[in-house]
Design a protein around this motif. Structure first.
Motif, PDB file in Angstrom:
ATOM      1  N   ASN A  50      -7.296 -42.489  16.941  1.00  0.00           N
ATOM      2  CA  ASN A  50      -8.518 -41.528  17.268  1.00  0.00           C
ATOM      3  C   ASN A  50      -9.718 -42.569  17.102  1.00  0.00           C
ATOM      4  OD1 ASN A  50      -6.964 -38.677  17.045  1.00  0.00           O
ATOM      5  ND2 ASN A  50      -6.348 -39.989  15.496  1.00  0.00           N
ATOM      6  N   ILE A  51     -10.900 -41.987  17.764  1.00  0.00           N
ATOM      7  CA  ILE A  51     -12.131 -42.975  17.626  1.00  0.00           C
ATOM      8  C   ILE A  51     -12.815 -42.391  16.095  1.00  0.00           C
ATOM      9  CG2 ILE A  51     -14.282 -43.543  18.371  1.00  0.00           C
ATOM     10  CD1 ILE A  51     -12.226 -44.190  20.479  1.00  0.00           C
ATOM     11  N   PRO A  52     -12.746 -40.912  15.812  1.00  0.00           N
ATOM     12  CA  PRO A  52     -13.375 -40.967  14.515  1.00  0.00           C
ATOM     13  C   PRO A  52     -12.553 -41.235  13.368  1.00  0.00           C
ATOM     14  CG  PRO A  52     -13.217 -38.800  16.044  1.00  0.00           C
ATOM     15  CD  PRO A  52     -12.416 -39.904  16.560  1.00  0.00           C
ATOM     16  N   SER A  53     -12.961 -41.582  12.340  1.00  0.00           N
ATOM     17  CA  SER A  53     -12.229 -41.800  11.250  1.00  0.00           C
ATOM     18  C   SER A  53     -11.562 -40.351  10.856  1.00  0.00           C
ATOM     19  CB  SER A  53     -13.091 -42.343  10.233  1.00  0.00           C
ATOM     20  OG  SER A  53     -13.988 -41.328   9.290  1.00  0.00           O
ATOM     21  N   LEU A  54     -10.638 -40.615  10.209  1.00  0.00           N
ATOM     22  CA  LEU A  54      -9.789 -39.646   9.549  1.00  0.00           C
ATOM     23  C   LEU A  54     -10.927 -38.538   8.759  1.00  0.00           C
ATOM     24  CD1 LEU A  54      -7.509 -37.429   9.353  1.00  0.00           C
ATOM     25  CD2 LEU A  54      -6.745 -39.008   7.414  1.00  0.00           C
ATOM     26  N   ASN A  55     -11.754 -39.204   7.920  1.00  0.00           N
ATOM     27  CA  ASN A  55     -12.429 -38.207   6.920  1.00  0.00           C
ATOM     28  C   ASN A  55     -13.415 -37.718   7.665  1.00  0.00           C
ATOM     29  OD1 ASN A  55     -11.186 -38.541   4.541  1.00  0.00           O
ATOM     30  ND2 ASN A  55     -11.978 -40.312   4.026  1.00  0.00           N
ATOM     31  N   ASN A  56     -14.231 -38.441   8.648  1.00  0.00           N
ATOM     32  CA  ASN A  56     -15.042 -37.503   9.501  1.00  0.00           C
ATOM     33  C   ASN A  56     -14.326 -36.590  10.494  1.00  0.00           C
ATOM     34  OD1 ASN A  56     -17.448 -39.153   8.723  1.00  0.00           O
ATOM     35  ND2 ASN A  56     -17.143 -40.653  10.307  1.00  0.00           N
ATOM     36  N   ALA A  57     -13.267 -36.644  10.929  1.00  0.00           N
ATOM     37  CA  ALA A  57     -12.611 -35.707  11.507  1.00  0.00           C
ATOM     38  C   ALA A  57     -12.566 -34.546  11.102  1.00  0.00           C
ATOM     39  CB  ALA A  57     -11.070 -36.377  12.185  1.00  0.00           C
ATOM     40  N   ILE A  58     -12.016 -34.674   9.436  1.00  0.00           N
ATOM     41  CA  ILE A  58     -12.101 -33.326   8.758  1.00  0.00           C
ATOM     42  C   ILE A  58     -13.345 -32.841   8.816  1.00  0.00           C
ATOM     43  CG2 ILE A  58     -11.418 -32.799   6.443  1.00  0.00           C
ATOM     44  CD1 ILE A  58      -9.021 -34.902   6.408  1.00  0.00           C
ATOM     45  N   LYS A  59     -14.238 -33.432   8.147  1.00  0.00           N
ATOM     46  CA  LYS A  59     -15.601 -33.191   8.114  1.00  0.00           C
ATOM     47  C   LYS A  59     -16.112 -32.274   9.299  1.00  0.00           C
ATOM     48  CE  LYS A  59     -17.911 -36.595   5.355  1.00  0.00           C
ATOM     49  NZ  LYS A  59     -18.670 -37.525   5.621  1.00  0.00           N
ATOM     50  N   ASN A  73     -21.968 -43.551  14.835  1.00  0.00           N
ATOM     51  CA  ASN A  73     -21.550 -44.757  14.179  1.00  0.00           C
ATOM     52  C   ASN A  73     -20.124 -45.166  14.303  1.00  0.00           C
ATOM     53  OD1 ASN A  73     -24.052 -44.858  13.224  1.00  0.00           O
ATOM     54  ND2 ASN A  73     -23.781 -43.818  11.314  1.00  0.00           N
ATOM     55  N   ASP A  74     -19.251 -44.002  14.338  1.00  0.00           N
ATOM     56  CA  ASP A  74     -17.656 -44.220  14.271  1.00  0.00           C
ATOM     57  C   ASP A  74     -17.426 -44.757  15.918  1.00  0.00           C
ATOM     58  OD1 ASP A  74     -17.207 -43.313  11.892  1.00  0.00           O
ATOM     59  OD2 ASP A  74     -16.028 -41.522  12.592  1.00  0.00           O
ATOM     60  N   PHE A  75     -18.063 -44.443  16.851  1.00  0.00           N
ATOM     61  CA  PHE A  75     -18.008 -45.008  18.247  1.00  0.00           C
ATOM     62  C   PHE A  75     -18.350 -46.389  18.348  1.00  0.00           C
ATOM     63  CE2 PHE A  75     -19.548 -45.591  22.536  1.00  0.00           C
ATOM     64  CZ  PHE A  75     -18.286 -45.184  23.034  1.00  0.00           C
ATOM     65  N   ILE A  76     -19.662 -46.815  17.596  1.00  0.00           N
ATOM     66  CA  ILE A  76     -20.029 -48.199  17.525  1.00  0.00           C
ATOM     67  C   ILE A  76     -19.145 -49.017  16.676  1.00  0.00           C
ATOM     68  CG2 ILE A  76     -21.902 -49.679  16.924  1.00  0.00           C
ATOM     69  CD1 ILE A  76     -22.540 -48.083  19.352  1.00  0.00           C
ATOM     70  N   PHE A 124     -27.749 -52.901  22.002  1.00  0.00           N
ATOM     71  CA  PHE A 124     -27.191 -51.719  22.723  1.00  0.00           C
ATOM     72  C   PHE A 124     -27.672 -50.578  21.788  1.00  0.00           C
ATOM     73  CE2 PHE A 124     -23.759 -48.509  22.626  1.00  0.00           C
ATOM     74  CZ  PHE A 124     -23.704 -48.321  24.193  1.00  0.00           C
ATOM     75  N   ILE A 125     -27.479 -50.504  20.528  1.00  0.00           N
ATOM     76  CA  ILE A 125     -27.720 -49.639  19.650  1.00  0.00           C
ATOM     77  C   ILE A 125     -29.224 -49.143  19.757  1.00  0.00           C
ATOM     78  CG2 ILE A 125     -27.924 -48.539  17.292  1.00  0.00           C
ATOM     79  CD1 ILE A 125     -25.669 -50.632  16.449  1.00  0.00           C
ATOM     80  N   LEU A 126     -30.198 -50.030  19.853  1.00  0.00           N
ATOM     81  CA  LEU A 126     -31.598 -49.816  20.118  1.00  0.00           C
ATOM     82  C   LEU A 126     -31.947 -49.357  21.279  1.00  0.00           C
ATOM     83  CD1 LEU A 126     -32.744 -52.304  17.451  1.00  0.00           C
ATOM     84  CD2 LEU A 126     -32.716 -49.778  17.100  1.00  0.00           C
ATOM     85  N   ASN A 127     -31.333 -49.887  22.302  1.00  0.00           N
ATOM     86  CA  ASN A 127     -32.131 -49.679  23.813  1.00  0.00           C
ATOM     87  C   ASN A 127     -31.174 -49.233  24.805  1.00  0.00           C
ATOM     88  OD1 ASN A 127     -34.450 -51.188  22.756  1.00  0.00           O
ATOM     89  ND2 ASN A 127     -33.117 -52.964  22.679  1.00  0.00           N
ATOM     90  N   ALA A 128     -29.851 -48.780  24.431  1.00  0.00           N
ATOM     91  CA  ALA A 128     -29.072 -48.326  25.532  1.00  0.00           C
ATOM     92  C   ALA A 128     -29.749 -47.099  26.060  1.00  0.00           C
ATOM     93  CB  ALA A 128     -27.835 -48.194  25.247  1.00  0.00           C
ATOM     94  N   GLN A 129     -29.938 -46.865  27.324  1.00  0.00           N
ATOM     95  CA  GLN A 129     -30.891 -45.445  27.704  1.00  0.00           C
ATOM     96  C   GLN A 129     -29.926 -45.114  28.855  1.00  0.00           C
ATOM     97  OE1 GLN A 129     -34.681 -45.709  28.853  1.00  0.00           O
ATOM     98  NE2 GLN A 129     -35.515 -46.892  27.042  1.00  0.00           N
ATOM     99  N   ILE A 130     -29.993 -43.557  28.873  1.00  0.00           N
ATOM    100  CA  ILE A 130     -29.321 -42.915  30.278  1.00  0.00           C
ATOM    101  C   ILE A 130     -30.405 -41.926  30.533  1.00  0.00           C
ATOM    102  CG2 ILE A 130     -27.445 -41.359  30.880  1.00  0.00           C
ATOM    103  CD1 ILE A 130     -25.487 -43.003  29.112  1.00  0.00           C
TER     104      ILE A 130
END
Ligand SMILES: [Zn+2]
Length: 151
Positions: A50-59, A73-76, A124-130
Motif C-alpha cells: 500500500n502507499i500509505p504506511s500502516l500507522n497512517n492508514a490506521i490514523k 509525505n508518504d507518496f514522496i 519536485f516537492i517545491l515546484n510541481a504544479q498542475i
C-alpha cells in the motif's frame, strides 16, 4: 491442482475479517487495505504493497478518511524508496518516474503525455504544479494514489 490454503484474519487497519492466502496476502473488502506481513512489521514505512504506511492508514481510517490514499509525505517517500508512482487528480492520472536519459524526475500526464521535468525530488516537492497550482497545496484533492500501473 494444489488446493489453496486460505484463512481468515483481522484487517490490520479496520479489524474487518478478511481472507488471506498462504503468503499472508489479501485485500480488505471494507477499507481496501492490502494485508501485508511486511507492513505490519514496519508500520511507519510507506510503500509496502500500500502507499500509505500502516500507522497512517490506521490514523486516516479512524478519522473517517480513506485508508489507501497516501498523504503527500508518504507518496514522496514511496517514490524515493521504490520509484514509479501515480496519483489521480480531477480524473486525470499522473505518473512520477525517473528518466535515465535526462537524469530528471518526470511528472507525466498519462492522458495527454505532457511532461514536466524536475532536477531532484526536492525540486519536485517545491515546484510541481498542475493547472497553475502547486501540487503540494492541492494534494487534498487527489482521489487515488498507487504504484505506477500501465500507462
Ligand atoms: Zn480493512
Amino acid at each position: 491442482m494444489k488446493k489453496e490454503i486460505k484463512r481468515m484474519v483481522k484487517c490490520d487497519v479496520c479489524k474487518n475479517m478478511i481472507e488471506i492466502d498462504q503468503y499472508g496476502n489479501g485485500e480488505c473488502q471494507n477499507c481496501g487495505w492490502l494485508q501485508s506481513e511486511e507492513s505490519y512489521q514496519h508500520p511507519n514505512i510507506p510503500g509496502i504493497r500500500n502507499i500509505p504506511s500502516l500507522n497512517n492508514a490506521i490514523k486516516q481510517y479512524n478519522n473517517g478518511e480513506s485508508a489507501t490514499l497516501a498523504n503527500f509525505n508518504d507518496f514522496i517517500e514511496t517514490y524515493n524508496n521504490y520509484g514509479e508512482v501515480e496519483f489521480t487528480l480531477n480524473n486525470i492520472r499522473y505518473g512520477i518516474l525517473y528518466d535515465d536519459v535526462t537524469n530528471k524526475i518526470e511528472l507525466l500526464n498519462i492522458k495527454t503525455n505532457e511532461k514536466q521535468l524536475f532536477n531532484s525530488i526536492d525540486d519536485f516537492i517545491l515546484n510541481a504544479q498542475i493547472n497553475g497550482m502547486l501540487l503540494k497545496d492541492i494534494w487534498g484533492n487527489v482521489t487515488n494514489t498507487d504504484f505506477l500501473q500501465d500507462t
